[in-house]
Structure formats: C-alpha cells, structure tokens
Design a protein around this motif. Structure first.
Motif, short mmCIF file in Angstrom:
data_model
loop_
_atom_site.label_atom_id
_atom_site.label_comp_id
_atom_site.label_asym_id
_atom_site.label_seq_id
_atom_site.Cartn_x
_atom_site.Cartn_y
_atom_site.Cartn_z
N GLU A 45 -46.68 27.31 11.17
CA GLU A 45 -47.08 26.27 12.12
C GLU A 45 -48.40 25.64 11.68
O GLU A 45 -48.54 24.42 11.71
CB GLU A 45 -47.21 26.88 13.52
N ARG A 50 -42.92 22.79 11.60
CA ARG A 50 -42.65 22.94 13.02
C ARG A 50 -41.16 22.89 13.29
O ARG A 50 -40.47 22.07 12.70
CB ARG A 50 -43.34 21.81 13.79
N PRO A 51 -40.68 23.72 14.20
CA PRO A 51 -41.39 24.81 14.86
C PRO A 51 -41.65 25.97 13.89
O PRO A 51 -40.84 26.23 13.00
CB PRO A 51 -40.47 25.22 16.00
#
Length: 177
Positions: A45, A50-51
């Motif tokens: 992250e 992301r995620p």
C-alpha cells in the motif's frame, strides 16, 4: 551427453523456481525471514499498490505459485508469464534507484523476470511434468495467451501504481506550499 539441454533447463527451472518460491512465501506466510501477509500488505500500500492486501496476495502467488510450477515444469507458459508479470511490478518499484541491486535497483527482479519468461517461452524440457503429461498445458496458443494476459495485467497495475504515487506526491507538494 544426449539430454544436456534438458538438464540445463531442469537446473535453471529449479534455481529460478526455488528463488521465486522463497520470495513468495516470505510475502504470504512470513517464511524464510519474510514479513508475512499483513506487513507485506502495508508495504505494498505504501508503495502505491492498491488495495495493499490484494496486491500482496497476487504478488505472493505470482512468485510462489509461478516459481513452484516452473520448478516442477508444469503449465510452464502460464508459470513463466505469471512470474515475469509479477517481476515487472517489482522492477517498477526499484527502477528509480537505477539498475544495480547494491543501490536498491531493479537488477535482481529483472533477472528473475527475464529468466521466468525465457523458461515460459522455451518450455521446460524433458525432465518435467509437462513432458510427462504430453505437454497438455504447454501449447503454443497458451504461450501467446499467458504472456499477453500477463503483460496487460502488469501494465495496468504499474499504470495504477504510477497514478497513485503521482497523486500522493501532488498532495504532499500542496501541503508544503
């Protein structure tokens, strides 16, 4: 020595596959001195993936799964493509530091990615599960499909990561203005 090339491919598959398995299991399970999934997700992250948790799982599976399949010589085109695509993401993270690993560069992930791609394209050789299964998962169409899919996925992930990091840098600049 009649099967010299096959022995060479076996050696390369075991070496590259073994290193990839070790790296992937560090991410997924914390084995071999790794951080495990929760910490790897945080790091991913922070790097702009992301995620973070999904990115950590995909990276870990691309390395550990691709590496295991390469070592076994099974579904070699898909294994090579998965590992190469995963390493493309790693190269994108390390590229700003230059080429050499001693300065944090992309030398090592590039070598793993190129090696995995070469194995996926060349095939596993005689001493492999693909050979034992009459190459049912090692067909020319599979090479094209696996590498096209992997390249498109890697490009999308890297593009998304670049957008996230650019957005973060812009927000930091605005904060200090």
């Amino acid at each position: 020595m009649p099967h010299r090339k096959d022995l060479g491919l076996l050696t390369l598959r075991l070496g590259v596959g073994g290193v990839l398995v070790a790296h992937g299991t560090q991410k997924l399970f914390g084995w071999c001195g790794g951080d495990g999934l929760a910490r790897t997700a945080e790091v991913m992250e922070a790097m702009g993936f992301r995620p973070g948790r999904a990115s950590a799982v995909v990276a870990g599976l691309g390395e550990a799964g691709g590496g295991l399949l390469l070592a076994l010589g099974f579904a070699t085109p898909a294994a090579g493509a998965a590992a190469a695509g995963t390493m493309a993401g790693a190269v994108s993270v390390n590229a700003p530091a230059g080429f050499f690993a001693q300065s944090g560069g992309y030398e090592f992930p590039a070598l793993l990615g190129c090696s995995a791609a070469a194995l996926g394209i060349s095939g596993p050789g005689r001493y492999s599960l693909d050979h034992l299964t009459c190459h049912v998962l090692d067909r020319p169409w599979l090479i094209a499909t696996a590498f096209t899919t992997s390249a498109l996925a890697a490009a999308a992930v890297i593009k998304r990561r670049m957008a996230v990091t650019a957005e973060r840098e812009l927000a930091e600049e605005e904060l200090y203005e």
